[in-house]
Structure formats: structure tokens, C-alpha cells
Design a protein around this motif. Structure first.
Motif, PDB file in Angstrom:
ATOM      1  N   GLY A 126      11.097  10.579   6.802  1.00  0.00           N
ATOM      2  CA  GLY A 126      11.313  11.446   7.850  1.00  0.00           C
ATOM      3  C   GLY A 126      10.944  10.526   9.225  1.00  0.00           C
ATOM      4  N   ASP A 127      10.263   9.735   9.220  1.00  0.00           N
ATOM      5  CA  ASP A 127       9.979   8.681  10.322  1.00  0.00           C
ATOM      6  C   ASP A 127      10.238   7.455   9.942  1.00  0.00           C
ATOM      7  OD1 ASP A 127       8.636   7.290  12.324  1.00  0.00           O
ATOM      8  OD2 ASP A 127       6.651   7.767  11.699  1.00  0.00           O
ATOM      9  N   MET A 128      11.418   7.168  10.861  1.00  0.00           N
ATOM     10  CA  MET A 128      12.250   5.484  10.438  1.00  0.00           C
ATOM     11  C   MET A 128      11.107   4.581  10.815  1.00  0.00           C
ATOM     12  SD  MET A 128      15.026   6.053   9.010  1.00  0.00           S
ATOM     13  CE  MET A 128      15.641   4.401   9.157  1.00  0.00           C
ATOM     14  N   SER A 129       9.846   4.621  11.402  1.00  0.00           N
ATOM     15  CA  SER A 129       9.124   3.658  11.854  1.00  0.00           C
ATOM     16  C   SER A 129       8.402   3.139  10.560  1.00  0.00           C
ATOM     17  CB  SER A 129       7.968   4.003  12.907  1.00  0.00           C
ATOM     18  OG  SER A 129       7.043   5.013  12.343  1.00  0.00           O
ATOM     19  N   ARG A 130       8.633   3.740   9.454  1.00  0.00           N
ATOM     20  CA  ARG A 130       7.851   3.209   8.227  1.00  0.00           C
ATOM     21  C   ARG A 130       8.969   2.329   7.603  1.00  0.00           C
ATOM     22  NH1 ARG A 130       6.993   9.587   6.808  1.00  0.00           N
ATOM     23  NH2 ARG A 130       5.075   9.864   7.988  1.00  0.00           N
ATOM     24  N   VAL A 131      10.214   1.977   8.082  1.00  0.00           N
ATOM     25  CA  VAL A 131      10.894   1.316   7.422  1.00  0.00           C
ATOM     26  C   VAL A 131      10.936  -0.279   8.264  1.00  0.00           C
ATOM     27  CG1 VAL A 131      13.467   0.894   6.784  1.00  0.00           C
ATOM     28  CG2 VAL A 131      12.725   3.218   6.795  1.00  0.00           C
ATOM     29  N   GLN A 132      10.372  -1.038   7.697  1.00  0.00           N
ATOM     30  CA  GLN A 132       9.985  -2.268   8.433  1.00  0.00           C
ATOM     31  C   GLN A 132      10.540  -3.582   7.548  1.00  0.00           C
ATOM     32  OE1 GLN A 132       6.092  -2.387   9.817  1.00  0.00           O
ATOM     33  NE2 GLN A 132       6.242  -0.324  10.475  1.00  0.00           N
ATOM     34  N   TRP A 133      11.319  -4.383   7.980  1.00  0.00           N
ATOM     35  CA  TRP A 133      11.819  -5.727   7.261  1.00  0.00           C
ATOM     36  C   TRP A 133      10.837  -6.545   6.960  1.00  0.00           C
ATOM     37  CZ3 TRP A 133      14.950  -7.541   4.173  1.00  0.00           C
ATOM     38  CH2 TRP A 133      15.074  -8.995   3.899  1.00  0.00           C
ATOM     39  N   ASP A 134       9.865  -6.753   7.824  1.00  0.00           N
ATOM     40  CA  ASP A 134       9.036  -7.996   7.512  1.00  0.00           C
ATOM     41  C   ASP A 134       8.155  -7.691   6.306  1.00  0.00           C
ATOM     42  OD1 ASP A 134      10.196  -9.407   9.692  1.00  0.00           O
ATOM     43  OD2 ASP A 134       8.439  -9.064  11.111  1.00  0.00           O
ATOM     44  N   VAL A 135       7.497  -6.584   6.224  1.00  0.00           N
ATOM     45  CA  VAL A 135       6.432  -6.210   5.103  1.00  0.00           C
ATOM     46  C   VAL A 135       7.496  -6.041   3.853  1.00  0.00           C
ATOM     47  CG1 VAL A 135       4.775  -5.312   6.561  1.00  0.00           C
ATOM     48  CG2 VAL A 135       6.578  -3.695   5.761  1.00  0.00           C
ATOM     49  N   PHE A 136       8.698  -5.439   3.921  1.00  0.00           N
ATOM     50  CA  PHE A 136       9.534  -5.396   2.918  1.00  0.00           C
ATOM     51  C   PHE A 136       9.803  -6.680   2.121  1.00  0.00           C
ATOM     52  CE2 PHE A 136      13.875  -5.095   1.211  1.00  0.00           C
ATOM     53  CZ  PHE A 136      13.648  -4.056   0.272  1.00  0.00           C
ATOM     54  N   GLN A 137      10.321  -7.577   3.074  1.00  0.00           N
ATOM     55  CA  GLN A 137      10.640  -8.731   2.449  1.00  0.00           C
ATOM     56  C   GLN A 137       9.498  -9.833   1.945  1.00  0.00           C
ATOM     57  OE1 GLN A 137      11.367 -11.744   5.497  1.00  0.00           O
ATOM     58  NE2 GLN A 137      12.840 -12.875   4.357  1.00  0.00           N
ATOM     59  N   ALA A 138       8.263  -9.474   2.540  1.00  0.00           N
ATOM     60  CA  ALA A 138       7.195 -10.024   1.854  1.00  0.00           C
ATOM     61  C   ALA A 138       6.660  -9.624   0.807  1.00  0.00           C
ATOM     62  CB  ALA A 138       5.887 -10.026   2.748  1.00  0.00           C
ATOM     63  N   ALA A 139       6.728  -8.462   0.617  1.00  0.00           N
ATOM     64  CA  ALA A 139       6.504  -7.823  -0.898  1.00  0.00           C
ATOM     65  C   ALA A 139       7.518  -8.186  -1.786  1.00  0.00           C
ATOM     66  CB  ALA A 139       6.528  -6.126  -0.759  1.00  0.00           C
ATOM     67  N   VAL A 140       8.799  -7.987  -1.416  1.00  0.00           N
ATOM     68  CA  VAL A 140       9.707  -8.387  -2.640  1.00  0.00           C
ATOM     69  C   VAL A 140       9.568  -9.923  -3.112  1.00  0.00           C
ATOM     70  CG1 VAL A 140      12.100  -9.025  -2.814  1.00  0.00           C
ATOM     71  CG2 VAL A 140      11.509  -6.945  -1.749  1.00  0.00           C
ATOM     72  N   GLU A 141       9.258 -10.783  -2.082  1.00  0.00           N
ATOM     73  CA  GLU A 141       8.979 -12.234  -2.250  1.00  0.00           C
ATOM     74  C   GLU A 141       7.717 -12.582  -3.168  1.00  0.00           C
ATOM     75  OE1 GLU A 141       9.200 -14.362   1.415  1.00  0.00           O
ATOM     76  OE2 GLU A 141      11.390 -14.172   1.493  1.00  0.00           O
ATOM     77  N   GLN A 142       6.919 -11.654  -2.857  1.00  0.00           N
ATOM     78  CA  GLN A 142       5.422 -11.822  -3.582  1.00  0.00           C
ATOM     79  C   GLN A 142       5.552 -11.364  -4.970  1.00  0.00           C
ATOM     80  OE1 GLN A 142       2.223 -10.089  -1.446  1.00  0.00           O
ATOM     81  NE2 GLN A 142       0.481 -10.967  -2.856  1.00  0.00           N
ATOM     82  N   TYR A 143       6.374 -10.307  -5.282  1.00  0.00           N
ATOM     83  CA  TYR A 143       6.392  -9.801  -6.727  1.00  0.00           C
ATOM     84  C   TYR A 143       7.805  -9.846  -7.322  1.00  0.00           C
ATOM     85  CZ  TYR A 143       1.940  -8.059  -5.077  1.00  0.00           C
ATOM     86  OH  TYR A 143       0.609  -8.095  -4.715  1.00  0.00           O
ATOM     87  N   PRO A 144       8.259 -11.151  -7.492  1.00  0.00           N
ATOM     88  CA  PRO A 144       9.719 -11.265  -7.811  1.00  0.00           C
ATOM     89  C   PRO A 144       9.999 -10.600  -9.319  1.00  0.00           C
ATOM     90  CG  PRO A 144       8.840 -13.507  -7.543  1.00  0.00           C
ATOM     91  CD  PRO A 144       7.781 -12.274  -7.064  1.00  0.00           C
ATOM     92  N   ASP A 145       9.021 -11.030 -10.157  1.00  0.00           N
ATOM     93  CA  ASP A 145       9.150 -10.316 -11.447  1.00  0.00           C
ATOM     94  C   ASP A 145       8.663  -8.887 -11.789  1.00  0.00           C
ATOM     95  OD1 ASP A 145       9.749 -13.019 -12.280  1.00  0.00           O
ATOM     96  OD2 ASP A 145       7.983 -13.618 -12.322  1.00  0.00           O
ATOM     97  N   PHE A 146       8.374  -8.409 -10.694  1.00  0.00           N
ATOM     98  CA  PHE A 146       7.977  -6.846 -11.045  1.00  0.00           C
ATOM     99  C   PHE A 146       8.871  -6.047 -10.114  1.00  0.00           C
ATOM    100  CE2 PHE A 146       4.883  -3.450  -9.455  1.00  0.00           C
ATOM    101  CZ  PHE A 146       4.614  -2.595 -10.616  1.00  0.00           C
ATOM    102  N   ILE A 147       9.205  -6.214  -9.086  1.00  0.00           N
ATOM    103  CA  ILE A 147      10.316  -5.646  -8.214  1.00  0.00           C
ATOM    104  C   ILE A 147      11.777  -5.851  -8.722  1.00  0.00           C
ATOM    105  CG2 ILE A 147      11.114  -4.978  -5.789  1.00  0.00           C
ATOM    106  CD1 ILE A 147       8.357  -5.875  -4.731  1.00  0.00           C
TER     107      ILE A 147
END
Length: 372
Positions: A126-147
Motif C-alpha cells: 500500500g506504500d510504494m516507498s517500500r519497493v526499493q531496487w538497491d536492497v532487493f538486488q542486494a538480497a537476491v545476490e546474497q542468497y542466490p541458492d535460496f531465493i
């Protein structure tokens, strides 16, 4: 010497089947394996054995307050060897979820919620400020075998006034990732309209809760599949059951079955409340409902093995082949009358019951818990 010898079983077609597993991987598959020396023997006495069941829509991050569960209660305790959490966590908490899952008996993977908070509250988008590329990308890169995927929940209580903006962002993020991940989209009450959601989805994306009985669902008021739904289906959108508390309707699923609009995958959308109190209970009960509608056993088992493995690029799971992960589900079919209830309280009686006996994960054998 092998680690595990599974003997005297049958496949879903009734053909004799035996399997050996070593170092967590399937080492041999045949109708009869001779001269086997094993550290452990599991004699199935004629039970059915398939590749391990995969539930590709669960909610099992135990620290949440809305939708949560213990992965093992959704997994090995019910005959499911692999669960995929469907966006309970986002960039802020998916690392903690990962650490918790390392001690579980069940294989656990996750879709990352497009909202960095995950489902801390019903309206995480409901709040689009919670959608942020930098932290999303960092998480995906940190857990490639989990996500293994991206989750966007597109129903009014979740997005409030943001309509399909979260899904538009999810598609942008998907395109920017070095390794493309599938997007699973939850649908429900409108707005947003189902037609607008499906228009943004592309081949390989997954529509969950596809067979719900809501006005914003796949059927017209006359009970026919809407044209834009057929268009999405033919474009390669993967239709997933995602039963859940509110999202599976017998009539909708029956109309779709008769029309040929069949799901690619079957999932439960299970969490502690609909596991304990229904109408979901477990994967076996969900499969019973699909079989009651007319799907045969080989078909529904493929929908919880090969299909979810393909949906989420789990190339080492979902099939009984040498070199694949040593994950098995052992179960029986019983002639037993049983009342089944959909998400709208409609009841139907089946005479075919599925009773899981064992979940085997990487060659380790776990007995399924008896239902109370």
C-alpha cells in the motif's frame, strides 16, 4: 555400499520401483535392483513412491504474526519434501529467514516479496516507498541458492490504491536481474482487475489462487472462462492452485477442468491456521480435491513434482532420475469416504484418500505424522 535402498515400491502407474540413494543423490532406479548392499533399507511393501512433493506456495517464516508456520509442519510431517515460501519476507528479513531454515529437515526456498518488509502487515504494498531496487538486488545476490522467485500480491487489501504499480515494478526488477527469476502473482478482490494483472504477466510467470470463486476471478457471471484468461493461459502463464483459506472453489476448478484450463502446479498456500483448522490441512488433502474433480494420480503427482521444479528452476528436483536429489514421497491410496471442503465452505465427498507414509530428504527418512 549405498546409503539407502528403497525396495518393493510401485510408481504412480503401478509399475514396480526400487531406488538407491548415496550422498544425498539418486544412484539407481529400476523395477528390481539386485545385489544391493545398503546402510539402511526401507521396505515399502507395495506402497507408492514418487519424487518428493514440492509445495510452491507456503508461508513458513515463523517470526511473522499474520501468516506463519514451522516449515517442517508443512513439509516432512505431511510427506512434502520441499516448500517454497511465497513472499513472506522481503529484503529486510529474508536473511533471517534463511538462517532459520538451515536447521530444518525440509528443503526450504523462498520467493522475495517486492516489498522490502515482507508481509509484516496485510497492506505491504500500500506504500510504494517500500519497493526499493538497491536492497532487493542486494538480497537476491546474497542468497542466490535460496531465493528462487519474486512475489507480488495484487489484491485490494494488499495494494490499497496502488492498483498494478507493484507488479509493474516487479516486472522491471525481473528484467534487470542478471539471473531471471519467475514472478508469482497473488490475485483476489478488485481493484486491481484480474485482466490488468494478467496483461502485465509474461510466459513463465505464475498466477496463484487461479481457481478462486471471487467476482474478480476467471469465470464470467454465466460460468464460462473469460476470454482474457484463455489468452493469458495460451501465452504461457503458469496457473497455480494456491488453495489457501479463501482461494479455491470447487465449481470454478470443475468448470476449468472440463474446459481444459488445467493448472500447471498444485500448491496449498498453507500456514499454521489453515493447516490446523482447514480447509487446507495439507498437500495430500489438496490433491484429493483435485482428483475428486477428475484429475488422475499421475497427473496430480506431476503437478507437485516436475511442474514446480520447472516453475522455479530447481533442475535437480522433481524427477526420479540418477543424479537428482534423493527426495522421495511414499504414500498409499485408500478407499475411504471423506468430506472435503473448499474455501467457500462447499463440501463434496471423495472415496479416494491419499495417505503419505514417509518423506525422504537427501536420503534421510522421516515418518509422516499421523493425523489426529
Amino acid at each position: 555400499m549405498v546409503d539407502l535402498y528403497v525396495k518393493n515400491g510401485h510408481d504412480v502407474n503401478g509399475t514396480p520401483l526400487e531406488i538407491t540413494i548415496t550422498d544425498g543423490k539418486i544412484a539407481a532406479v529400476g523395477t528390481e535392483l539386485l545385489g544391493i548392499e545398503a546402510k539402511q533399507i526401507l521396505d515399502l511393501n507395495g506402497s507408492i513412491v514418487s519424487a518428493g512433493w514440492i509445495d510452491d506456495h507456503t508461508h513458513c517464516y515463523e517470526k511473522l504474526t499474520l501468516y506463519y508456520d514451522d516449515p517442517d509442519k508443512d513439509g516432512v510431517a505431511t510427506g512434502v519434501t520441499t516448500v517454497i515460501d511465497a513472499g513472506s519476507t522481503g529484503a529486510d528479513n529474508i536473511g533471517d529467514f534463511y538462517e532459520i531454515t538451515r536447521t530444518k529437515k525440509t528443503n526450504v526456498y523462498a520467493m522475495i516479496n517486492i516489498s522490502r518488509t515482507g508481509i509484516l502487515a496485510q497492506d505491504e504494498l500500500g506504500d510504494m516507498s517500500r519497493v526499493q531496487w538497491d536492497v532487493f538486488q542486494a538480497a537476491v545476490e546474497q542468497y542466490p541458492d535460496f531465493i528462487v522467485g519474486i512475489k507480488a500480491r495484487e489484491s485490494h487489501s494488499v495494494v490499497v490504491d496502488n492498483d498494478v504499480k507493484p507488479l509493474e515494478m516487479a516486472k522491471r526488477y525481473q528484467a534487470k536481474l542478471a539471473e531471471q527469476l519467475p514472478i508469482m502473482v497473488h490475485v483476489g478482490a478488485n481493484p486491481p482487475e484480474l485482466a490488468d494483472v494478467l496483461a502485465l504477466m509474461t510466459s513463465g510467470d505464475i498466477l496463484t489462487h487461479a481457481y478462486n470463486g471471487k467476482p474478480n476471478g476467471m469465470l464470467t457471471a454465466n460460468g464460462e472462462v473469460k476470454d482474457f484468461v484463455w489468452d493469458a493461459y495460451r501465452r504461457g502463464i503458469c496457473f497455480d492452485v494456491g488453495h489457501g483459506t479463501d482461494s479455491f472453489n470447487f465449481q470454478t476448478a470443475e468448470v476449468a477442468f472440463k474446459a481444459g484450463l488445467t493448472p500447471k502446479s498444485i500448491s496449498t498456500d498453507i500456514y499454521h491456521r489453515n493447516r490446523e483448522n482447514g480447509p487446507v490441512y495439507d498437500m495430500a488433502t489438496t490433491l484429493e480435491k483435485m482428483m475428486l474433480l477428475g484429475y488422475d494420480l499421475p497427473t496430480v503427482i506431476k503437478m507437485v513434482t516436475e511442474a514446480p521444479a520447472a516453475n522455479f528452476n530447481l533442475s535437480h528436483k522433481g524427477q526420479l532420475k540418477v543424479g537428482y536429489d534423493g527426495d522421495l514421497t511414499v504414500f498409499n491410496l485408500e478407499n475411504q469416504a471423506k468430506e472435503l471442503t473448499d474455501s467457500n465452505g462447499n463440501q463434496r465427498t471423495t472415496t479416494t484418500s491419499l495417505r503419505p507414509e514417509y518423506a525422504v530428504v537427501a536420503g534421510k527418512v522421516y515418518e509422516v505424522e499421523e493425523k489426529s
